[in-house]
Design a protein around this motif. Structure first.
Motif, short mmCIF file in Angstrom:
data_model
loop_
_atom_site.label_atom_id
_atom_site.label_comp_id
_atom_site.label_asym_id
_atom_site.label_seq_id
_atom_site.Cartn_x
_atom_site.Cartn_y
_atom_site.Cartn_z
N MET A 1 0.85 -1.19 0.00
CA MET A 1 0.00 0.00 0.00
C MET A 1 0.90 1.25 0.00
SD MET A 1 -2.93 0.98 2.79
CE MET A 1 -3.76 -0.60 2.79
N PRO A 2 0.57 2.25 -0.85
CA PRO A 2 1.41 3.46 -0.83
C PRO A 2 1.25 4.19 0.50
CG PRO A 2 -0.52 3.76 -2.24
CD PRO A 2 -0.55 2.34 -1.77
N PRO A 3 2.26 4.97 0.91
CA PRO A 3 2.14 5.66 2.19
C PRO A 3 0.93 6.60 2.23
CG PRO A 3 4.28 6.07 1.17
CD PRO A 3 3.47 5.28 0.20
N PHE A 4 0.37 6.76 3.44
CA PHE A 4 -0.74 7.69 3.57
C PHE A 4 -0.23 9.11 3.53
CE2 PHE A 4 -2.38 3.98 6.00
CZ PHE A 4 -3.41 3.66 5.14
N THR A 5 -0.93 9.93 2.78
CA THR A 5 -0.67 11.36 2.83
C THR A 5 -2.01 11.97 3.18
OG1 THR A 5 -1.17 11.45 0.50
CG2 THR A 5 1.17 11.38 1.12
N HIS A 6 -2.05 13.28 3.24
CA HIS A 6 -3.34 13.84 3.54
C HIS A 6 -4.27 13.60 2.38
CE1 HIS A 6 -6.46 16.61 4.79
NE2 HIS A 6 -6.09 16.15 5.95
N ARG A 7 -5.51 13.15 2.68
CA ARG A 7 -6.29 12.55 1.62
C ARG A 7 -6.94 13.50 0.64
NH1 ARG A 7 -12.03 10.36 3.44
NH2 ARG A 7 -12.93 12.39 3.76
N LYS A 8 -7.56 14.57 1.14
CA LYS A 8 -8.39 15.31 0.19
C LYS A 8 -7.76 16.58 -0.34
CE LYS A 8 -12.88 13.55 1.12
NZ LYS A 8 -14.07 13.65 1.93
N LEU A 170 -8.40 6.92 11.38
CA LEU A 170 -9.58 7.72 11.02
C LEU A 170 -9.14 8.83 10.08
CD1 LEU A 170 -11.48 7.97 14.45
CD2 LEU A 170 -11.57 6.19 12.69
N ASP A 171 -9.50 8.65 8.84
CA ASP A 171 -9.03 9.54 7.78
C ASP A 171 -10.05 10.65 7.54
OD1 ASP A 171 -7.42 10.38 5.66
OD2 ASP A 171 -8.57 9.19 4.22
N CYS A 172 -9.62 11.88 7.72
CA CYS A 172 -10.54 13.01 7.62
C CYS A 172 -9.80 14.20 7.03
CB CYS A 172 -11.01 13.34 9.04
SG CYS A 172 -12.41 14.44 9.13
N SER A 173 -10.48 15.01 6.27
CA SER A 173 -9.79 16.15 5.64
C SER A 173 -9.44 17.21 6.69
CB SER A 173 -10.66 16.77 4.55
OG SER A 173 -11.79 17.39 5.14
N ILE A 211 1.66 6.04 11.38
CA ILE A 211 0.58 5.30 10.69
C ILE A 211 1.18 4.56 9.50
CG2 ILE A 211 -1.57 5.57 9.40
CD1 ILE A 211 -2.13 8.07 11.24
N ASN A 212 2.08 5.23 8.80
CA ASN A 212 2.71 4.58 7.64
C ASN A 212 3.62 3.42 8.06
OD1 ASN A 212 1.58 5.84 5.38
ND2 ASN A 212 2.74 7.70 5.85
#
Ligand SMILES: Nc1ncnc2c1ncn2[C@@H]1O[C@H](COP(=O)(O)OP(=O)(O)O)[C@@H](O)[C@H]1O
Ligand SMILES: O=c1ccn([C@@H]2O[C@H](COP(=O)(O)OP(=O)(O)O)[C@@H](O)[C@H]2O)c(=O)[nH]1
Length: 254
Positions: A1-8, A170-173, A211-212
């Protein structure tokens, strides 16, 4: 899975990070830590863990970390998890607040960190957490808002010997998190726009890498936290049931 960045809003994120000229403070409050090490203060008073309970007793516990930015809904969802699944909800933010209320020698430093959106030194946070776990009659913990940086994560692993069964992210903008915090209206010293910007910076620079880290181990379950609290909790329940089915009672006791 690619690393999480800020989603929106990656563009917004870059813009807001650029507003800060000082370097990331993933290991803040250094002066305080040096003082503690020098006078042995970390061993004192309210944060001394119960001596007759060895840290090995924390092995065999079910531990779930709930991570996400400030205002992503961690406390709201942890309370639901605790009620529905019978977990003990430990909020590190609340443990720190309780420590302030005891008027211990750490109170002022904790209050200052909170006002500035800085992280409290890992030694202290881990001791408070360990103490709370040892005092609990429960063996299933949902830990809210910890670990916040790599140092926290390493301290939990090496001193408390805990590793999470899994991590809920918990992914939120950023925009929604700010809106929620500004409406939280609980009289918190850190729910003002200036401190919120600092907390978000710490989240992006220090917590997202944690998280990553867990994500690279395949241990993160990402939840779209921008829906209603009820919808978010339905998604969380699905994760719990799916993992219980996969791992059975040995890995995770529900
Ligand atoms: N899914 C949601 N939709 C709208 N508001 C929410 C949602 N989850 C939480 N909130 C509200 O947003 C604020 C921050 O939630 P909280 O659970 O305290 O977040 P965190 O613990 O991540 O800082 C609270 O006022 C809470 O009532
Ligand atoms: O592991 C932790 C958790 C919290 N905090 C401090 O407590 C504040 C509030 O954290 P909380 O989880 O209550 O709120 P959130 O910022 O997630 O809304 C943070 O900004 C930090 O100053 C900390 O230092 N370490």
């Amino acid at each position: 899975m690619p690393p999480f960045t800020h989603r929106k809003d990656p563009v917004n994120l870059r813009a807001s990070i650029a507003l800060f000229s000082h370097p990331p403070q993933c290991n803040p409050c250094q002066d305080f830590m040096e003082t503690m090490a020098k006078d042995g203060a970390a061993q004192e008073a309210t944060v001394t863990p119960n001596k007759d309970v060895s840290e090995d007793n924390l092995k065999g516990y079910t531990v779930i970390y709930v991570l996400g930015g400030p205002g992503s809904g961690k406390s709201t969802q942890c309370a639901k998890i605790a009620t529905y699944f019978g977990f003990c909800h430990l909020s590190v933010g609340d443990l720190l607040e309780a420590e302030v209320e005891t008027r211990s020698e750490y109170g002022k430093m904790i209050e200052d960190c909170k006002k500035e959106g800085k992280l409290v030194p890992s030694d202290l946070v881990v001791k408070l957490l360990q103490q709370a776990m040892q005092r609990s009659q429960n063996k299933k913990f949902v830990i809210d808002g910890f670990p916040r940086n790599e140092e926290n994560r390493a301290a939990a692993e090496s001193f408390m010997k805990i590793e999470p069964d899994f991590v809920l992210f918990l992914d939120c903008s950023e925009e929604e998190m700010k809106r929620r915090l500004l409406n939280r209206n609980q009289g918190r010293v850190d729910d003002n726009i200036s401190t919120i910007q600092k907390r978000l910076k710490v989240y992006f620079e220090c917590t997202l890498p944690v998280i990553n880290y867990y994500s690279a181990e395949g241990n993160v379950r990402k939840i779209d936290a921008e829906r209603s609290p009820e919808e978010v909790f339905e998604a969380i329940k699905d994760v719990f049931f799916e993992l219980k089915e996969k791992h059975g009672e040995t890995r995770m006791t529900l």
